[in-house]
Design a protein around this motif. Structure first.
Motif, mmCIF file in Angstrom:
data_model
loop_
_atom_site.group_PDB
_atom_site.id
_atom_site.type_symbol
_atom_site.label_atom_id
_atom_site.label_comp_id
_atom_site.label_asym_id
_atom_site.label_seq_id
_atom_site.Cartn_x
_atom_site.Cartn_y
_atom_site.Cartn_z
ATOM 1 N N GLU A 278 49.382 109.482 -27.184
ATOM 2 C CA GLU A 278 50.496 108.593 -26.829
ATOM 3 C C GLU A 278 50.704 108.592 -25.308
ATOM 4 O O GLU A 278 50.749 109.649 -24.691
ATOM 5 C CB GLU A 278 51.772 109.064 -27.535
ATOM 6 C CG GLU A 278 53.007 108.233 -27.235
ATOM 7 C CD GLU A 278 54.249 108.780 -27.929
ATOM 8 O OE1 GLU A 278 55.366 108.396 -27.534
ATOM 9 O OE2 GLU A 278 54.105 109.602 -28.865
ATOM 10 N N ALA A 279 50.842 107.420 -24.732
ATOM 11 C CA ALA A 279 51.000 107.328 -23.277
ATOM 12 C C ALA A 279 52.424 107.671 -22.853
ATOM 13 O O ALA A 279 53.399 107.352 -23.553
ATOM 14 C CB ALA A 279 50.644 105.927 -22.795
ATOM 15 N N VAL A 280 52.542 108.332 -21.721
ATOM 16 C CA VAL A 280 53.850 108.618 -21.120
ATOM 17 C C VAL A 280 53.866 108.022 -19.717
ATOM 18 O O VAL A 280 52.829 107.902 -19.062
ATOM 19 C CB VAL A 280 54.136 110.135 -21.052
ATOM 20 C CG1 VAL A 280 54.099 110.755 -22.443
ATOM 21 C CG2 VAL A 280 53.154 110.856 -20.129
ATOM 22 N N ASN A 281 55.048 107.632 -19.264
ATOM 23 C CA ASN A 281 55.203 107.182 -17.882
ATOM 24 C C ASN A 281 55.475 108.378 -16.989
ATOM 25 O O ASN A 281 56.042 109.386 -17.436
ATOM 26 C CB ASN A 281 56.344 106.176 -17.772
ATOM 27 C CG ASN A 281 56.027 104.869 -18.475
ATOM 28 O OD1 ASN A 281 54.872 104.454 -18.529
ATOM 29 N ND2 ASN A 281 57.041 104.218 -19.031
ATOM 30 N N VAL A 282 55.078 108.284 -15.732
ATOM 31 C CA VAL A 282 55.301 109.356 -14.758
ATOM 32 C C VAL A 282 56.057 108.774 -13.565
ATOM 33 O O VAL A 282 55.665 107.739 -13.016
ATOM 34 C CB VAL A 282 53.964 109.976 -14.300
ATOM 35 C CG1 VAL A 282 54.201 110.973 -13.173
ATOM 36 C CG2 VAL A 282 53.263 110.671 -15.462
ATOM 37 N N VAL A 283 57.131 109.452 -13.186
ATOM 38 C CA VAL A 283 57.987 108.998 -12.097
ATOM 39 C C VAL A 283 57.952 110.043 -10.989
ATOM 40 O O VAL A 283 58.180 111.230 -11.244
ATOM 41 C CB VAL A 283 59.440 108.811 -12.574
ATOM 42 C CG1 VAL A 283 60.266 108.066 -11.516
ATOM 43 C CG2 VAL A 283 59.496 108.085 -13.915
ATOM 44 N N VAL A 284 57.671 109.604 -9.762
ATOM 45 C CA VAL A 284 57.505 110.554 -8.660
ATOM 46 C C VAL A 284 58.276 110.084 -7.423
ATOM 47 O O VAL A 284 58.059 108.965 -6.948
ATOM 48 C CB VAL A 284 56.020 110.729 -8.280
ATOM 49 C CG1 VAL A 284 55.867 111.838 -7.242
ATOM 50 C CG2 VAL A 284 55.174 111.038 -9.507
ATOM 51 N N PRO A 285 59.172 110.939 -6.880
ATOM 52 C CA PRO A 285 59.787 110.621 -5.585
ATOM 53 C C PRO A 285 58.716 110.770 -4.503
ATOM 54 O O PRO A 285 58.068 111.813 -4.413
ATOM 55 C CB PRO A 285 60.895 111.669 -5.457
ATOM 56 C CG PRO A 285 60.444 112.819 -6.290
ATOM 57 C CD PRO A 285 59.628 112.234 -7.405
ATOM 58 N N THR A 286 58.532 109.748 -3.708
ATOM 59 C CA THR A 286 57.302 109.672 -2.924
ATOM 60 C C THR A 286 57.565 109.466 -1.443
ATOM 61 O O THR A 286 58.325 108.594 -1.051
ATOM 62 C CB THR A 286 56.417 108.520 -3.448
ATOM 63 O OG1 THR A 286 56.304 108.637 -4.864
ATOM 64 C CG2 THR A 286 55.037 108.560 -2.838
ATOM 65 N N GLY A 287 56.889 110.285 -0.626
ATOM 66 C CA GLY A 287 56.918 110.132 0.815
ATOM 67 C C GLY A 287 55.516 109.978 1.363
ATOM 68 O O GLY A 287 55.105 108.916 1.811
ATOM 69 N N ASN A 288 54.749 111.063 1.293
ATOM 70 C CA ASN A 288 53.384 111.062 1.848
ATOM 71 C C ASN A 288 52.330 110.634 0.824
ATOM 72 O O ASN A 288 51.149 110.600 1.128
ATOM 73 C CB ASN A 288 53.044 112.447 2.411
ATOM 74 C CG ASN A 288 52.319 112.359 3.732
ATOM 75 O OD1 ASN A 288 52.270 111.320 4.375
ATOM 76 N ND2 ASN A 288 51.740 113.468 4.161
ATOM 77 N N PHE A 289 52.760 110.352 -0.405
ATOM 78 C CA PHE A 289 51.958 109.767 -1.470
ATOM 79 C C PHE A 289 51.003 110.745 -2.167
ATOM 80 O O PHE A 289 50.303 110.356 -3.096
ATOM 81 C CB PHE A 289 51.162 108.546 -0.962
ATOM 82 C CG PHE A 289 50.845 107.542 -2.039
ATOM 83 C CD1 PHE A 289 51.831 106.708 -2.535
ATOM 84 C CD2 PHE A 289 49.574 107.449 -2.577
ATOM 85 C CE1 PHE A 289 51.555 105.788 -3.545
ATOM 86 C CE2 PHE A 289 49.285 106.531 -3.588
ATOM 87 C CZ PHE A 289 50.278 105.700 -4.061
ATOM 88 N N GLY A 290 51.000 112.009 -1.792
ATOM 89 C CA GLY A 290 50.075 112.953 -2.415
ATOM 90 C C GLY A 290 50.420 113.269 -3.857
ATOM 91 O O GLY A 290 49.541 113.332 -4.724
ATOM 92 N N ASN A 291 51.701 113.454 -4.142
ATOM 93 C CA ASN A 291 52.114 113.878 -5.480
ATOM 94 C C ASN A 291 51.853 112.799 -6.524
ATOM 95 O O ASN A 291 51.384 113.078 -7.630
ATOM 96 C CB ASN A 291 53.603 114.247 -5.446
ATOM 97 C CG ASN A 291 53.989 115.214 -6.545
ATOM 98 O OD1 ASN A 291 53.156 115.697 -7.301
ATOM 99 N ND2 ASN A 291 55.271 115.510 -6.642
ATOM 100 N N ILE A 292 52.121 111.562 -6.180
ATOM 101 C CA ILE A 292 51.859 110.486 -7.144
ATOM 102 C C ILE A 292 50.367 110.166 -7.209
ATOM 103 O O ILE A 292 49.853 109.754 -8.259
ATOM 104 C CB ILE A 292 52.702 109.226 -6.827
ATOM 105 C CG1 ILE A 292 52.705 108.288 -8.039
ATOM 106 C CG2 ILE A 292 52.216 108.532 -5.554
ATOM 107 C CD1 ILE A 292 53.763 107.196 -7.967
#
Length: 518
Positions: A278-292
């Motif tokens: 089952e697919a899940v969505n992922v939400v990331v607070p983003t600045g330098n874009f590495g985490n997302i």
């Protein structure tokens, strides 16, 4: 030529190491030869200024059900072995065991907490109570192992710019590690009081912390210039030093971040919150874009991820990029209550640009040159089609504070300001799309790092600094949230300031040379 070199190296490794496929690393700007994982980790940044990217993204070779039966360390090994293919099993497991130990205040390492209809992936249980610990606890061990594997004799000088959290996490990871020194630059007036005190009280004879007169982008640009300074590199080599990076531009930072998305999915599966596949969505607070970007890599490894929701604060450069296909840093730089996201040049986005350009290093180089020269670039319609996995939006200061208050009042759960940006953007996404899939929100820092902003959002009375000091606020937060004050906060209550150096952005080179006695 490059493909032939890659084939030769891979075949050689296949014979020597018994692995069928090795992941090699190319520069996003394409001028250097492909390198192995250990070399990419040591270099940090390619000689041409590009970032190292894997020549292919390997597929997960364990089933989701098998992952659901693993602890964090086992998950980390099964993911990282696929990218760091020139590390032996013993080397990699040794690094993992040293990283994810009692420094973390929970056996789960990265627990999931359900609150307000979403699952918050708590990435702040390490030594410095921010998600950077997840990668920076292991990077020193990967780097020292890589140095040994590559017969490096020089002392490694870690050079890092921070918007608040990377600095302390890197300092804690590298402090008194033999064969290394570390210099951290941070914007003097652009981090929270707790973040600053965490850095300037850092012990370790091999550490240096410098507050620059400017913003994070100034610090990050200055660090990149130092990496590109060939004359400085020769001078350092003559004295037995070489640079490497602990920023998320280092592939040794990015790979460990992929692990916790796999672990989060497996935890939901283990707890019966989702079905297998089952697919899940992922939400990331983003600045330098590495985490997302790490979540994007996890999806491309086969993890069932639906939408990657990129959350920005008032520095909405990424929101505008996903909406228009134009990246434009020519705008006012806004200081917000989520300082780790106060960034206008998202370095790791270059890795995504390279991919949606069809791994075209020349095209990527042209776009990055445009960003450096004119402060903007436009991607093609075809490249924009490659962004379909992403959704971008932003939350302003009022929306961020309102989200902290909403969640606390509804269920007693307290978010830090960065996670609140992500949570507020997720609410916008659901209202806009009606997508009701399970969502994992990356909770990137403890609210104890941003007590003034967090507590003021809950009750305006806490905004009065003459009544409530930063550590008093920590005690109040502990009381209302019924959560113990983290060890990282207790340790700095009375710790003396060790680092008080400041400089202008154009004096960063002189400051580093003075530290190294060049």
């Amino acid at each position: 030529m490059k493909q032939a070199q890659q084939k030769e190296v891979k075949e050689k490794h296949s014979v020597e190491g018994g692995l069928s496929v090795e992941v090699l690393y190319n520069s996003t700007r394409g001028k250097g030869d492909p390198v192995r994982a250990s070399e990419a980790i040591l270099k940090g940044l390619s000689e041409d200024g590009g970032l190292f990217v894997p020549d292919h993204i390997p597929a997960l070779d364990k089933s989701l059900r098998e992952f659901s039966e693993m602890d964090y360390r086992q998950t980390a090994y099964e993911v990282m072995k696929l990218f760091l293919t020139d590390f032996t099993e013993d080397e990699l497991k040794g690094c993992i065991d040293k990283a994810y130990d009692s420094k973390f205040d929970t056996e789960a390492v990265a627990p999931l907490t359900e609150a307000g209809g979403a699952y918050y992936l708590e990435l702040f249980h390490g030594a410095t109570i921010a998600f950077k610990d997840m990668a920076l606890s292991i990077l020193p061990h990967l780097m020292i192992t890589a140095a040994r594997k590559n017969h490096v004799k020089n002392e490694i000088v870690i050079l890092t710019a921070t918007s608040g959290d990377t600095g302390k996490a890197a300092l804690a990871g590298f402090a008194d590690v033999e064969g290394t020194r570390i210099v951290v630059f941070y914007p003097k007036d652009g981090v929270s009081p707790i973040q600053e005190k965490q850095m300037v009280t850092q012990k370790g004879a091999n550490t240096m912390v410098v507050g620059i007169h400017g913003n994070f982008d100034d610090a990050q640009t200055g660090v990149k210039k130092l990496f590109a300074d060939k004359e400085l590199a020769r001078e350092m080599n003559g004295k037995g030093f070489q640079f490497s990076s602990a920023n998320s531009i280092n592939i040794g930072r990015l790979v460990p971040q992929i692990c916790y998305y796999v672990y989060a999915y497996a935890a939901l599966l283990r707890e019966g919150k989702i079905s297998d596949g089952e697919a899940v969505n992922v939400v990331v607070p983003t600045g330098n874009f590495g985490n997302i970007l790490a979540a994007f890599y996890a999806k491309n490894m086969g993890l069932p991820v639906g939408k990657l929701i990129c959350a920005s604060n008032d520095n909405r450069v990424l929101y505008d990029f996903f909406r228009t296909g134009t990246y434009d840093r020519n705008r006012e730089f806004v200081l917000t209550s989520s300082p780790s996201m106060d960034i206008l040049i998202s370095s790791n986005l270059e890795r995504l640009i390279y991919r949606i350009a069809g791994d075209d290093a020349d095209r990527t180089g042209e776009l990055m040159a445009a960003l450096s020269g004119q402060g903007r670039y436009d991607i093609t319609a075809e490249m924009k089609d490659g962004l379909e996995d992403f959704y971008g939006n932003y939350a302003d200061e009022a929306e961020t504070a309102a989200e902290i208050r909403r969640l606390y009042e509804s269920c007693g759960y307290v978010l830090d300001t960065h996670t609140a940006v992500a949570s507020a953007v997720y609410q916008k996404y659901v209202r806009e799309t009606g997508d009701s899939r399970r969502a994992v929100i990356a909770s990137t820092a403890s609210p104890f790092k941003f007590t003034r902003s967090v507590m003021s959002a809950i009750d305006a009375k806490y905004a009065d600094a003459s009544v409530y000091g930063d550590f008093q606020l920590a005690d109040e937060l502990s009381r209302i949230a019924n959560v113990a004050v983290p060890r990282a906060i207790e340790e700095i209550r009375t710790a003396p300031v060790v680092h008080d150096v400041q400089c202008d952005a154009d004096k960063m080179k002189d400051t580093v040379k003075a530290f190294l006695k060049l």
